[in-house]
Motif scaffolding. Structure first.
Motif, PDB file in Angstrom:
ATOM      1  N   TRP A   1       0.819  -1.212   0.000  1.00 25.16           N
ATOM      2  CA  TRP A   1       0.000   0.000   0.000  1.00 25.16           C
ATOM      3  C   TRP A   1       0.851   1.258   0.000  1.00 25.16           C
ATOM      4  O   TRP A   1       0.520   2.238  -0.667  1.00 25.16           O
ATOM      5  CB  TRP A   1      -0.992  -0.003   1.157  1.00 25.16           C
ATOM      6  N   ASN A   2       1.943   1.257   0.744  1.00 27.13           N
ATOM      7  CA  ASN A   2       2.837   2.416   0.716  1.00 27.13           C
ATOM      8  C   ASN A   2       3.363   2.622  -0.697  1.00 27.13           C
ATOM      9  O   ASN A   2       3.393   3.755  -1.210  1.00 27.13           O
ATOM     10  CB  ASN A   2       3.988   2.228   1.694  1.00 27.13           C
TER      11      ASN A   2
ATOM     12  N   MET B   1      -6.265  10.434   1.198  1.00 32.17           N
ATOM     13  CA  MET B   1      -5.923   9.207   0.466  1.00 32.17           C
ATOM     14  C   MET B   1      -4.602   8.630   0.970  1.00 32.17           C
ATOM     15  O   MET B   1      -4.449   7.408   1.077  1.00 32.17           O
ATOM     16  CB  MET B   1      -5.858   9.470  -1.041  1.00 32.17           C
ATOM     17  N   ILE B   2      -3.652   9.488   1.284  1.00 32.91           N
ATOM     18  CA  ILE B   2      -2.381   9.001   1.834  1.00 32.91           C
ATOM     19  C   ILE B   2      -2.616   8.395   3.205  1.00 32.91           C
ATOM     20  O   ILE B   2      -2.111   7.305   3.512  1.00 32.91           O
ATOM     21  CB  ILE B   2      -1.328  10.124   1.865  1.00 32.91           C
ATOM     22  N   SER B   3      -3.399   9.059   4.040  1.00 32.95           N
ATOM     23  CA  SER B   3      -3.704   8.544   5.380  1.00 32.95           C
ATOM     24  C   SER B   3      -4.401   7.186   5.309  1.00 32.95           C
ATOM     25  O   SER B   3      -4.088   6.280   6.084  1.00 32.95           O
ATOM     26  CB  SER B   3      -4.586   9.555   6.121  1.00 32.95           C
ATOM     27  N   PHE B   4      -5.355   7.048   4.381  1.00 34.52           N
ATOM     28  CA  PHE B   4      -6.065   5.776   4.204  1.00 34.52           C
ATOM     29  C   PHE B   4      -5.107   4.613   3.972  1.00 34.52           C
ATOM     30  O   PHE B   4      -5.440   3.465   4.242  1.00 34.52           O
ATOM     31  CB  PHE B   4      -6.985   5.827   2.968  1.00 34.52           C
ATOM     32  N   ASN B   5      -3.939   4.910   3.426  1.00 33.91           N
ATOM     33  CA  ASN B   5      -3.036   3.852   2.990  1.00 33.91           C
ATOM     34  C   ASN B   5      -1.705   3.828   3.733  1.00 33.91           C
ATOM     35  O   ASN B   5      -0.782   3.126   3.320  1.00 33.91           O
ATOM     36  CB  ASN B   5      -2.834   3.976   1.476  1.00 33.91           C
ATOM     37  N   THR B   6      -1.620   4.600   4.812  1.00 32.23           N
ATOM     38  CA  THR B   6      -0.408   4.602   5.643  1.00 32.23           C
ATOM     39  C   THR B   6      -0.796   4.489   7.114  1.00 32.23           C
ATOM     40  O   THR B   6      -0.843   3.399   7.650  1.00 32.23           O
ATOM     41  CB  THR B   6       0.448   5.866   5.394  1.00 32.23           C
ATOM     42  N   SER B   7      -1.094   5.606   7.751  1.00 27.85           N
ATOM     43  CA  SER B   7      -1.344   5.586   9.193  1.00 27.85           C
ATOM     44  C   SER B   7      -2.544   4.725   9.572  1.00 27.85           C
ATOM     45  O   SER B   7      -2.496   4.020  10.597  1.00 27.85           O
ATOM     46  CB  SER B   7      -1.491   7.008   9.746  1.00 27.85           C
ATOM     47  N   SER B   8      -3.592   4.724   8.787  1.00 23.98           N
ATOM     48  CA  SER B   8      -4.757   3.891   9.119  1.00 23.98           C
ATOM     49  C   SER B   8      -4.420   2.400   9.084  1.00 23.98           C
ATOM     50  O   SER B   8      -4.709   1.683  10.045  1.00 23.98           O
ATOM     51  CB  SER B   8      -5.934   4.213   8.194  1.00 23.98           C
TER      52      SER B   8
ATOM     53  N   LEU C   1       2.893   5.757  -3.695  1.00 19.95           N
ATOM     54  CA  LEU C   1       3.993   6.334  -4.474  1.00 19.95           C
ATOM     55  C   LEU C   1       3.740   6.188  -5.976  1.00 19.95           C
ATOM     56  O   LEU C   1       4.005   7.107  -6.751  1.00 19.95           O
ATOM     57  CB  LEU C   1       5.318   5.685  -4.080  1.00 19.95           C
ATOM     58  N   THR C   2       3.192   5.065  -6.382  1.00 16.24           N
ATOM     59  CA  THR C   2       2.876   4.823  -7.790  1.00 16.24           C
ATOM     60  C   THR C   2       1.814   5.790  -8.276  1.00 16.24           C
ATOM     61  O   THR C   2       1.928   6.337  -9.388  1.00 16.24           O
ATOM     62  CB  THR C   2       2.425   3.360  -8.001  1.00 16.24           C
ATOM     63  N   TRP C   3       0.770   6.013  -7.476  1.00 14.63           N
ATOM     64  CA  TRP C   3      -0.275   6.954  -7.881  1.00 14.63           C
ATOM     65  C   TRP C   3       0.333   8.317  -8.189  1.00 14.63           C
ATOM     66  O   TRP C   3      -0.002   8.942  -9.195  1.00 14.63           O
ATOM     67  CB  TRP C   3      -1.315   7.136  -6.781  1.00 14.63           C
ATOM     68  N   HIS C   4       1.209   8.764  -7.322  1.00 15.46           N
ATOM     69  CA  HIS C   4       1.796  10.097  -7.490  1.00 15.46           C
ATOM     70  C   HIS C   4       2.777  10.144  -8.668  1.00 15.46           C
ATOM     71  O   HIS C   4       2.814  11.130  -9.399  1.00 15.46           O
ATOM     72  CB  HIS C   4       2.448  10.559  -6.181  1.00 15.46           C
ATOM     73  N   ARG C   5       3.538   9.087  -8.842  1.00 22.64           N
ATOM     74  CA  ARG C   5       4.471   9.008  -9.962  1.00 22.64           C
ATOM     75  C   ARG C   5       3.692   9.040 -11.284  1.00 22.64           C
ATOM     76  O   ARG C   5       4.072   9.748 -12.220  1.00 22.64           O
ATOM     77  CB  ARG C   5       5.298   7.726  -9.836  1.00 22.64           C
ATOM     78  N   CYS C   6       2.594   8.302 -11.365  1.00 25.09           N
ATOM     79  CA  CYS C   6       1.792   8.269 -12.590  1.00 25.09           C
ATOM     80  C   CYS C   6       1.150   9.620 -12.871  1.00 25.09           C
ATOM     81  O   CYS C   6       1.170  10.092 -14.013  1.00 25.09           O
ATOM     82  CB  CYS C   6       0.721   7.182 -12.489  1.00 25.09           C
TER      83      CYS C   6
ATOM     84  N   ARG D   1      11.034  -5.928   6.900  1.00 23.07           N
ATOM     85  CA  ARG D   1      11.060  -4.805   7.836  1.00 23.07           C
ATOM     86  C   ARG D   1      11.819  -3.616   7.243  1.00 23.07           C
ATOM     87  O   ARG D   1      11.396  -2.473   7.348  1.00 23.07           O
ATOM     88  CB  ARG D   1      11.686  -5.237   9.167  1.00 23.07           C
ATOM     89  N   THR D   2      12.926  -3.902   6.579  1.00 20.85           N
ATOM     90  CA  THR D   2      13.716  -2.841   5.942  1.00 20.85           C
ATOM     91  C   THR D   2      12.933  -2.193   4.807  1.00 20.85           C
ATOM     92  O   THR D   2      12.933  -0.961   4.656  1.00 20.85           O
ATOM     93  CB  THR D   2      15.052  -3.414   5.429  1.00 20.85           C
ATOM     94  N   GLN D   3      12.271  -3.008   3.994  1.00 24.84           N
ATOM     95  CA  GLN D   3      11.470  -2.477   2.889  1.00 24.84           C
ATOM     96  C   GLN D   3      10.328  -1.606   3.393  1.00 24.84           C
ATOM     97  O   GLN D   3       9.985  -0.585   2.774  1.00 24.84           O
ATOM     98  CB  GLN D   3      10.899  -3.624   2.050  1.00 24.84           C
ATOM     99  N   LEU D   4       9.726  -1.994   4.511  1.00 29.02           N
ATOM    100  CA  LEU D   4       8.636  -1.199   5.070  1.00 29.02           C
ATOM    101  C   LEU D   4       9.141   0.159   5.542  1.00 29.02           C
ATOM    102  O   LEU D   4       8.517   1.188   5.266  1.00 29.02           O
ATOM    103  CB  LEU D   4       7.939  -1.953   6.205  1.00 29.02           C
ATOM    104  N   VAL D   5      10.264   0.169   6.218  1.00 24.65           N
ATOM    105  CA  VAL D   5      10.852   1.442   6.655  1.00 24.65           C
ATOM    106  C   VAL D   5      11.148   2.318   5.436  1.00 24.65           C
ATOM    107  O   VAL D   5      10.824   3.523   5.420  1.00 24.65           O
ATOM    108  CB  VAL D   5      12.131   1.215   7.495  1.00 24.65           C
ATOM    109  N   ASP D   6      11.731   1.731   4.413  1.00 22.29           N
ATOM    110  CA  ASP D   6      12.070   2.488   3.205  1.00 22.29           C
ATOM    111  C   ASP D   6      10.816   3.047   2.539  1.00 22.29           C
ATOM    112  O   ASP D   6      10.783   4.227   2.152  1.00 22.29           O
ATOM    113  CB  ASP D   6      12.847   1.599   2.237  1.00 22.29           C
ATOM    114  N   ALA D   7       9.778   2.216   2.405  1.00 17.04           N
ATOM    115  CA  ALA D   7       8.543   2.677   1.757  1.00 17.04           C
ATOM    116  C   ALA D   7       7.904   3.799   2.565  1.00 17.04           C
ATOM    117  O   ALA D   7       7.468   4.813   2.003  1.00 17.04           O
ATOM    118  CB  ALA D   7       7.580   1.508   1.587  1.00 17.04           C
TER     119      ALA D   7
END
Length: 167
Positions: free
Chosen positions: A59-60, A144-151, A64-69, A108-114
């Motif tokens: 989801w993270n 939309m970012i909150s829906f897919n990160t902090s939530s 990023l993909t949405w914004h890149r596109c 765990r490393t990938q999650l921190v990076d994302a």
């Protein structure tokens, strides 16, 4: 936690929920990381803590993909190419499969990076960019970012904590 309504609140919510989740993920015995001990994102399925982390990474990265596109002038494909909003369980299973061979430490490393890349993305926008107008349907970019990160961090933490309490 209240729904973030500003850039500062969004960044704070992401940092707080991520830090809390990370503390609980630190308590997952590495030898149990691939055991299907959590209710899956598809009805009547089970997933592992590693699958849950893969879901969060997915989801993270999707944010990023949405914004890149959009930045490239490409049409929106939300939530993801070939997936409708009522098929999120299929998307979850796609995320699990993409990371099925990754070690617990790597996940765990990938999650921190994302998460860090999402924070950098947020920092590149103004408060008005994030919350000034709808970005997708009725939802602002910040929501939309909150829906897919902090939530989902909060939801994942609840799942992990409930399971850890049974150990």
């Amino acid at each position: 936690m209240a729904v973030p309504a500003s850039k500062g609140e969004l960044l704070s919510a992401i940092e707080k929920t991520f830090t809390q989740l990370s503390g609980d993920l630190d308590r997952v015995p590495p030898e149990a990381a691939r055991e299907p001990v959590l209710e899956g994102h598809v009805k009547s399925t089970m997933m592992s803590p590693a699958d849950l982390v893969a879901y969060l990474i997915g989801w993270n990265q999707q944010v990023l993909t949405w914004h890149r596109c959009r930045a490239a002038g490409l049409p929106d494909q939300l939530p993801a190419p070939g997936i409708k909003w009522n098929e999120l369980g299929l998307l979850a299973q796609r995320y699990y499969a993409e990371h099925q061979n990754d070690s617990w430490d790597s996940l765990r490393t990938q999650l921190v990076d994302a998460k860090n890349r999402v924070v950098t993305l947020i920092q590149s926008y103004s408060n008005d960019d994030l919350y000034g107008e709808p970005w997708y349907g009725k939802w602002t970019m910040g929501r939309m970012i909150s829906f897919n990160t902090s939530s989902p961090y909060t939801n994942a933490r609840g799942r992990i904590r409930a399971w850890l309490a049974t150990l």
